[in-house]
Scaffold this motif. Sequence first.
Motif, PDB file in Angstrom:
ATOM      1  N   ARG A 170       0.983  -1.199  -0.035  1.00 22.47           N
ATOM      2  CA  ARG A 170       0.150   0.048   0.011  1.00 22.47           C
ATOM      3  C   ARG A 170       0.928   1.185   0.085  1.00 22.47           C
ATOM      4  N   VAL A 171       0.838   2.139  -1.033  1.00 23.72           N
ATOM      5  CA  VAL A 171       1.462   3.267  -1.014  1.00 23.72           C
ATOM      6  C   VAL A 171       0.927   4.204  -0.088  1.00 23.72           C
ATOM      7  N   GLU A 172       1.669   4.735   1.033  1.00 18.74           N
ATOM      8  CA  GLU A 172       1.018   5.400   2.298  1.00 18.74           C
ATOM      9  C   GLU A 172       0.649   6.786   1.430  1.00 18.74           C
ATOM     10  N   LYS A 173      -0.532   7.270   2.330  1.00 21.32           N
ATOM     11  CA  LYS A 173      -1.029   8.706   1.725  1.00 21.32           C
ATOM     12  C   LYS A 173      -0.074   9.987   1.729  1.00 21.32           C
ATOM     13  N   ASN A 174       0.917   9.760   2.594  1.00 17.18           N
ATOM     14  CA  ASN A 174       1.861  10.890   2.779  1.00 17.18           C
ATOM     15  C   ASN A 174       3.105  10.867   1.585  1.00 17.18           C
TER      16      ASN A 174
ATOM     17  N   LYS B   1       4.706  11.429  -1.828  1.00 16.65           N
ATOM     18  CA  LYS B   1       4.378  12.768  -2.821  1.00 16.65           C
ATOM     19  C   LYS B   1       5.550  12.349  -3.780  1.00 16.65           C
ATOM     20  N   LYS B   2       5.108  12.181  -5.160  1.00 18.50           N
ATOM     21  CA  LYS B   2       5.904  11.897  -6.198  1.00 18.50           C
ATOM     22  C   LYS B   2       6.479  12.996  -6.978  1.00 18.50           C
ATOM     23  N   PRO B   3       7.977  13.344  -7.182  1.00 19.21           N
ATOM     24  CA  PRO B   3       8.927  12.017  -7.238  1.00 19.21           C
ATOM     25  C   PRO B   3       9.775  12.021  -6.189  1.00 19.21           C
ATOM     26  N   HIS B   4       9.455  12.935  -5.017  1.00 21.03           N
ATOM     27  CA  HIS B   4      10.768  12.840  -3.962  1.00 21.03           C
ATOM     28  C   HIS B   4      10.474  12.140  -2.632  1.00 21.03           C
ATOM     29  N   TYR B   5       9.157  11.400  -2.422  1.00 25.65           N
ATOM     30  CA  TYR B   5       8.991  10.823  -1.390  1.00 25.65           C
ATOM     31  C   TYR B   5       8.022   9.470  -1.681  1.00 25.65           C
ATOM     32  N   LEU B   6       8.576   8.425  -1.115  1.00 27.79           N
ATOM     33  CA  LEU B   6       7.548   7.171  -1.504  1.00 27.79           C
ATOM     34  C   LEU B   6       7.792   6.446   0.012  1.00 27.79           C
ATOM     35  N   ALA B   7       6.551   6.065   0.544  1.00 25.43           N
ATOM     36  CA  ALA B   7       6.362   5.309   1.691  1.00 25.43           C
ATOM     37  C   ALA B   7       5.481   4.035   1.425  1.00 25.43           C
ATOM     38  N   VAL B   8       5.838   3.125   1.744  1.00 24.60           N
ATOM     39  CA  VAL B   8       4.839   1.756   1.446  1.00 24.60           C
ATOM     40  C   VAL B   8       4.735   0.847   2.614  1.00 24.60           C
ATOM     41  N   THR B   9       3.606   0.200   2.787  1.00 23.59           N
ATOM     42  CA  THR B   9       3.457  -0.775   3.971  1.00 23.59           C
ATOM     43  C   THR B   9       3.084  -2.230   3.200  1.00 23.59           C
ATOM     44  N   PHE B  10       3.640  -3.297   3.717  1.00 27.49           N
ATOM     45  CA  PHE B  10       3.763  -4.634   3.021  1.00 27.49           C
ATOM     46  C   PHE B  10       2.423  -5.144   3.595  1.00 27.49           C
TER      47      PHE B  10
ATOM     48  N   ASP C 113       3.314   5.058 -12.658  1.00 28.29           N
ATOM     49  CA  ASP C 113       2.289   6.089 -12.384  1.00 28.29           C
ATOM     50  C   ASP C 113       1.506   5.634 -11.012  1.00 28.29           C
ATOM     51  N   TRP C 114       2.191   5.099 -10.066  1.00 30.01           N
ATOM     52  CA  TRP C 114       1.611   4.759  -8.655  1.00 30.01           C
ATOM     53  C   TRP C 114       0.915   5.957  -7.973  1.00 30.01           C
ATOM     54  N   LYS C 115      -0.057   5.717  -7.185  1.00 26.54           N
ATOM     55  CA  LYS C 115      -0.745   6.871  -6.600  1.00 26.54           C
ATOM     56  C   LYS C 115      -0.922   6.412  -5.069  1.00 26.54           C
ATOM     57  N   ALA C 116      -0.779   7.714  -4.430  1.00 24.49           N
ATOM     58  CA  ALA C 116      -0.767   7.508  -2.939  1.00 24.49           C
ATOM     59  C   ALA C 116      -2.241   7.034  -2.399  1.00 24.49           C
ATOM     60  N   GLY C 117      -2.256   6.055  -1.515  1.00 25.04           N
ATOM     61  CA  GLY C 117      -3.385   5.461  -0.919  1.00 25.04           C
ATOM     62  C   GLY C 117      -3.878   4.059  -1.736  1.00 25.04           C
ATOM     63  N   GLU C 118      -3.142   3.804  -2.916  1.00 28.16           N
ATOM     64  CA  GLU C 118      -3.506   2.717  -3.573  1.00 28.16           C
ATOM     65  C   GLU C 118      -2.763   1.355  -3.207  1.00 28.16           C
ATOM     66  N   ILE C 119      -3.334   0.108  -3.550  1.00 25.74           N
ATOM     67  CA  ILE C 119      -2.639  -0.994  -3.141  1.00 25.74           C
ATOM     68  C   ILE C 119      -2.276  -1.466  -4.466  1.00 25.74           C
TER      69      ILE C 119
END
Length: 146
Positions: free
Chosen positions: A35-39, A41-50, A118-124
């Motif tokens: 899950r791409v975490e809601k915070n 921000k492309k292209p400078h920050y990516l947070a994910v939860t497995f 083209d990942w989006k925040a909040g998507e799995i």
Amino acid sequence: MASKGMARELLGQGIVDVEYRRIPCAYKSLNLSVRVEKNSKKPHYLAVTFLYQGGQTDIKVVELLKLHETHPYPMHRNFGAVWDMSSPIPDAPLYFRLWVIGGFDRRIVYSKKPLPADWKAGEIYDLGEQFNDAIDATSDPCTCAP
């Protein structure tokens, strides 16, 4: 600890030592996903939860790889199950390389499906991989006498 009506008794204990023990989980119809975490921000920050991590395994290292490249982009454990990176994120599909341990066993797992460019925040996103490794009872340090 989670018994109904026991909150006051637990609070009265002050600091309580907690011993965690991983139990096997089986997600037979679900692949490992992120899950791409809601915070993020492309292209400078990516947070994910497995999500849907089966077995008794621990993910110890997470790296991103572009197709046909060997240079990994390391992620860092932010807190709990959240992994992040704050350097410029390549604008390309990215595959995950996970260093996984279960007991004394170690292995590397590569995602079969990439995180799309083209990942989006909040998507799995489904990574197309399952692992259900279980810890051998003889390798469990909790069963050894001191």
